[in-house]
Motif scaffolding. Structure first.
Motif, mmCIF file in Angstrom:
data_model
loop_
_atom_site.group_PDB
_atom_site.id
_atom_site.type_symbol
_atom_site.label_atom_id
_atom_site.label_comp_id
_atom_site.label_asym_id
_atom_site.label_seq_id
_atom_site.Cartn_x
_atom_site.Cartn_y
_atom_site.Cartn_z
ATOM 1 N N MET A 1 86.890 -40.928 49.336
ATOM 2 C CA MET A 1 86.254 -39.770 49.967
ATOM 3 C C MET A 1 84.751 -40.025 50.059
ATOM 4 S SD MET A 1 87.069 -35.888 49.231
ATOM 5 C CE MET A 1 88.008 -35.805 50.744
ATOM 6 N N LYS A 2 84.169 -39.625 51.200
ATOM 7 C CA LYS A 2 82.764 -39.969 51.414
ATOM 8 C C LYS A 2 81.830 -39.157 50.505
ATOM 9 C CE LYS A 2 81.504 -42.597 53.493
ATOM 10 N NZ LYS A 2 81.467 -44.035 53.034
ATOM 11 N N LEU A 78 77.757 -30.086 58.622
ATOM 12 C CA LEU A 78 78.284 -31.149 59.504
ATOM 13 C C LEU A 78 77.821 -30.927 60.937
ATOM 14 C CD1 LEU A 78 81.961 -31.540 58.184
ATOM 15 C CD2 LEU A 78 80.062 -33.130 57.839
ATOM 16 N N TYR A 82 75.707 -33.649 62.952
ATOM 17 C CA TYR A 82 76.464 -34.479 63.888
ATOM 18 C C TYR A 82 76.679 -33.827 65.250
ATOM 19 C CZ TYR A 82 77.835 -37.115 59.686
ATOM 20 O OH TYR A 82 77.845 -37.845 58.531
ATOM 21 N N ILE A 99 89.104 -32.612 67.244
ATOM 22 C CA ILE A 99 88.906 -33.167 65.889
ATOM 23 C C ILE A 99 89.553 -34.552 65.820
ATOM 24 C CG2 ILE A 99 89.350 -32.901 63.406
ATOM 25 C CD1 ILE A 99 89.648 -29.873 63.946
ATOM 26 N N ILE A 103 86.192 -36.225 67.294
ATOM 27 C CA ILE A 103 85.227 -36.034 66.194
ATOM 28 C C ILE A 103 85.518 -36.979 65.028
ATOM 29 C CG2 ILE A 103 84.326 -34.397 64.496
ATOM 30 C CD1 ILE A 103 84.933 -32.175 66.608
ATOM 31 N N HIS A 104 86.736 -36.933 64.518
ATOM 32 C CA HIS A 104 87.042 -37.803 63.376
ATOM 33 C C HIS A 104 87.083 -39.281 63.786
ATOM 34 C CE1 HIS A 104 88.791 -34.513 60.462
ATOM 35 N NE2 HIS A 104 87.483 -34.498 60.527
ATOM 36 N N VAL A 107 83.620 -40.267 63.318
ATOM 37 C CA VAL A 107 83.361 -40.366 61.872
ATOM 38 C C VAL A 107 83.839 -41.731 61.363
ATOM 39 C CG1 VAL A 107 83.989 -39.431 59.595
ATOM 40 C CG2 VAL A 107 83.480 -37.862 61.475
ATOM 41 N N ALA A 114 86.342 -43.880 55.709
ATOM 42 C CA ALA A 114 86.590 -42.439 55.573
ATOM 43 C C ALA A 114 88.093 -42.171 55.534
ATOM 44 C CB ALA A 114 85.951 -41.682 56.737
ATOM 45 N N GLU A 115 88.463 -41.174 54.755
ATOM 46 C CA GLU A 115 89.882 -40.800 54.657
ATOM 47 C C GLU A 115 90.040 -39.456 55.343
ATOM 48 O OE1 GLU A 115 91.461 -42.538 50.556
ATOM 49 O OE2 GLU A 115 89.841 -41.094 50.302
ATOM 50 N N LEU A 116 90.642 -39.484 56.512
ATOM 51 C CA LEU A 116 90.686 -38.283 57.339
ATOM 52 C C LEU A 116 92.117 -37.787 57.521
ATOM 53 C CD1 LEU A 116 88.037 -39.707 59.751
ATOM 54 C CD2 LEU A 116 87.747 -37.653 58.357
ATOM 55 N N PRO A 117 92.253 -36.485 57.750
ATOM 56 C CA PRO A 117 93.602 -35.955 57.976
ATOM 57 C C PRO A 117 94.051 -36.220 59.409
ATOM 58 C CG PRO A 117 91.998 -34.216 58.198
ATOM 59 C CD PRO A 117 91.217 -35.458 57.844
ATOM 60 N N TYR A 133 98.388 -29.771 60.352
ATOM 61 C CA TYR A 133 97.560 -30.583 59.443
ATOM 62 C C TYR A 133 98.456 -31.481 58.602
ATOM 63 C CZ TYR A 133 94.983 -31.553 55.091
ATOM 64 O OH TYR A 133 94.416 -32.161 54.000
ATOM 65 N N SER A 135 97.974 -34.566 55.627
ATOM 66 C CA SER A 135 97.112 -35.441 54.829
ATOM 67 C C SER A 135 97.610 -35.507 53.396
ATOM 68 C CB SER A 135 95.672 -34.920 54.831
ATOM 69 O OG SER A 135 94.923 -35.604 53.847
ATOM 70 N N ARG A 137 95.761 -35.908 51.018
ATOM 71 C CA ARG A 137 94.768 -35.285 50.152
ATOM 72 C C ARG A 137 95.015 -33.781 49.979
ATOM 73 N NH1 ARG A 137 93.480 -39.506 52.285
ATOM 74 N NH2 ARG A 137 93.312 -38.556 54.319
ATOM 75 N N LEU A 146 86.890 -24.636 57.181
ATOM 76 C CA LEU A 146 86.226 -25.234 58.348
ATOM 77 C C LEU A 146 86.600 -24.479 59.624
ATOM 78 C CD1 LEU A 146 86.839 -28.988 57.441
ATOM 79 C CD2 LEU A 146 84.581 -27.999 57.756
HETATM 80 C C1 HEM Z 1 87.135 -27.218 62.415
HETATM 81 C C2 HEM Z 1 86.778 -28.479 62.411
HETATM 82 C C3 HEM Z 1 87.224 -29.495 61.380
HETATM 83 C C4 HEM Z 1 88.340 -29.541 60.606
HETATM 84 C C5 HEM Z 1 89.492 -28.527 60.560
HETATM 85 C C6 HEM Z 1 88.241 -30.744 59.775
HETATM 86 C C7 HEM Z 1 89.147 -31.106 58.789
HETATM 87 C C8 HEM Z 1 88.876 -32.029 57.780
HETATM 88 C C9 HEM Z 1 89.593 -32.104 56.533
HETATM 89 C C10 HEM Z 1 90.747 -31.191 56.148
HETATM 90 C C11 HEM Z 1 89.044 -33.117 55.798
HETATM 91 C C12 HEM Z 1 89.407 -33.558 54.356
HETATM 92 C C13 HEM Z 1 90.201 -34.830 54.272
HETATM 93 C C14 HEM Z 1 91.696 -34.624 54.368
HETATM 94 O O1 HEM Z 1 92.208 -33.466 54.365
HETATM 95 O O2 HEM Z 1 92.417 -35.646 54.438
HETATM 96 C C15 HEM Z 1 87.954 -33.645 56.595
HETATM 97 C C16 HEM Z 1 87.119 -34.672 56.192
HETATM 98 C C17 HEM Z 1 85.978 -35.025 56.859
HETATM 99 N N1 HEM Z 1 85.561 -34.575 58.094
HETATM 100 FE FE1 HEM Z 1 86.445 -33.156 59.217
HETATM 101 N N2 HEM Z 1 87.100 -31.417 60.083
HETATM 102 C C18 HEM Z 1 86.430 -30.683 61.050
HETATM 103 C C19 HEM Z 1 85.231 -30.962 61.638
HETATM 104 C C20 HEM Z 1 84.457 -32.016 61.291
HETATM 105 C C21 HEM Z 1 83.154 -32.284 61.878
HETATM 106 C C22 HEM Z 1 82.457 -31.391 62.921
HETATM 107 C C23 HEM Z 1 82.697 -33.411 61.297
HETATM 108 C C24 HEM Z 1 81.400 -34.089 61.586
HETATM 109 C C25 HEM Z 1 81.318 -35.076 62.368
HETATM 110 C C26 HEM Z 1 83.704 -33.850 60.327
HETATM 111 C C27 HEM Z 1 83.584 -34.943 59.496
HETATM 112 C C28 HEM Z 1 84.358 -35.169 58.374
HETATM 113 C C29 HEM Z 1 83.987 -36.085 57.289
HETATM 114 C C30 HEM Z 1 82.704 -36.963 57.196
HETATM 115 C C31 HEM Z 1 85.019 -36.004 56.342
HETATM 116 C C32 HEM Z 1 85.104 -36.748 54.995
HETATM 117 C C33 HEM Z 1 85.938 -38.015 55.076
HETATM 118 C C34 HEM Z 1 86.017 -38.711 53.733
HETATM 119 O O3 HEM Z 1 85.658 -38.098 52.740
HETATM 120 O O4 HEM Z 1 86.411 -39.894 53.645
HETATM 121 N N3 HEM Z 1 84.771 -32.998 60.369
HETATM 122 N N4 HEM Z 1 87.873 -32.982 57.802
#
Ligand code: HEM
Length: 179
Positions: A1-2, A78, A82, A99, A103-104, A107, A114-117, A133, A135, A137, A146
């Motif tokens: 996780m970042k 965020l 970004y 997303i 977006i992701h 990222v 990065a570990e993304l859903p 969703y 993931s 995690r 969010l």
């Molecule tokens: C409503 C909009 C969004 C939703 C629902 C969402 C959902 C998530 C979730 C649930 C995670 C946690 C990791 C997981 O569950 O596996 C995550 C991680 C992340 N998201 Fe999003 N996200 C959104 C918008 C954004 C935006 C706008 C950015 C910025 C560019 C962003 C960047 C990231 C980053 C940097 C992580 C961390 C990854 C890591 O720790 O390795 N997200 N996102």
């Protein structure tokens, strides 16, 4: 996780509950990082779980609720950092749809570890969108925060219905209906 996920969480807890609580949590937990995080570093997801459980025990706020509060808090940060990723996003639904596809993806270009859903989105009608969703995690409550923050950001009002599709929490359906 970042690391940004850790540093912003620590800042939020310090500003809401004071400096001492986080120090105490970090001291009493056995964290491989020693509780020292940089925004661009990468740390084990289990450390985040330890920090959140530590806050939950000391505040009597459930882990699920803390995750949601934190999602709401992090969204604004965020978006401020970004926003250049998404010049064409004009509504919360636009954002939800992008997303996974945009977006992701950006990222991941910035932070390949990065570990993304995974999100599957589908518009059910003009006012309703479904987001699935997925993931390991299991951070659907964070996603919920969010999502709520995104609706507020675009000044939109909607009902968010959440359905857990398995026991572990790794598969969760959101149905978001504008009112
Ligand atoms: C409503 C909009 C969004 C939703 C629902 C969402 C959902 C998530 C979730 C649930 C995670 C946690 C990791 C997981 O569950 O596996 C995550 C991680 C992340 N998201 Fe999003 N996200 C959104 C918008 C954004 C935006 C706008 C950015 C910025 C560019 C962003 C960047 C990231 C980053 C940097 C992580 C961390 C990854 C890591 O720790 O390795 N997200 N996102």
């Amino acid at each position: 996780m970042k690391g940004i996920v850790f540093t912003e969480f620590i800042d939020m807890v310090e500003s809401k509950f004071g400096l001492g609580m986080m120090d105490d949590i970090i001291e009493s937990a056995n964290l491989p990082s020693g509780g020292i995080y940089t925004a661009v570093g990468t740390y084990d997801h289990s450390e985040m779980v330890e920090l959140i459980v530590g806050v939950s025990k000391r505040t009597n706020i459930s882990v699920n609720h803390l995750l949601k509060i934190y999602g709401k808090h992090l969204f604004v940060i965020l978006m401020n950092s970004y926003a250049h990723f998404f010049p064409n996003i004009k509504s919360a639904f636009d954002l939800f749809e992008q997303i996974d596809s945009h977006i992701h993806v950006e990222v991941l270009k910035l932070y390949p570890d990065a570990e993304l859903p995974k999100f599957n989105t589908q518009r059910l009608d003009a006012n309703t969108i479904e987001m699935l969703y997925q993931s390991e995690r299991k951070m659907a409550d964070f996603a919920d925060g969010l999502i709520e923050a995104a609706l507020e950001y675009f000044n939109e009002t909607a009902n968010v219905q959440i359905e857990h599709l398995n026991d572990s929490g790794s598969l969760v359906k959101f149905i978001i209906s504008k009112v």
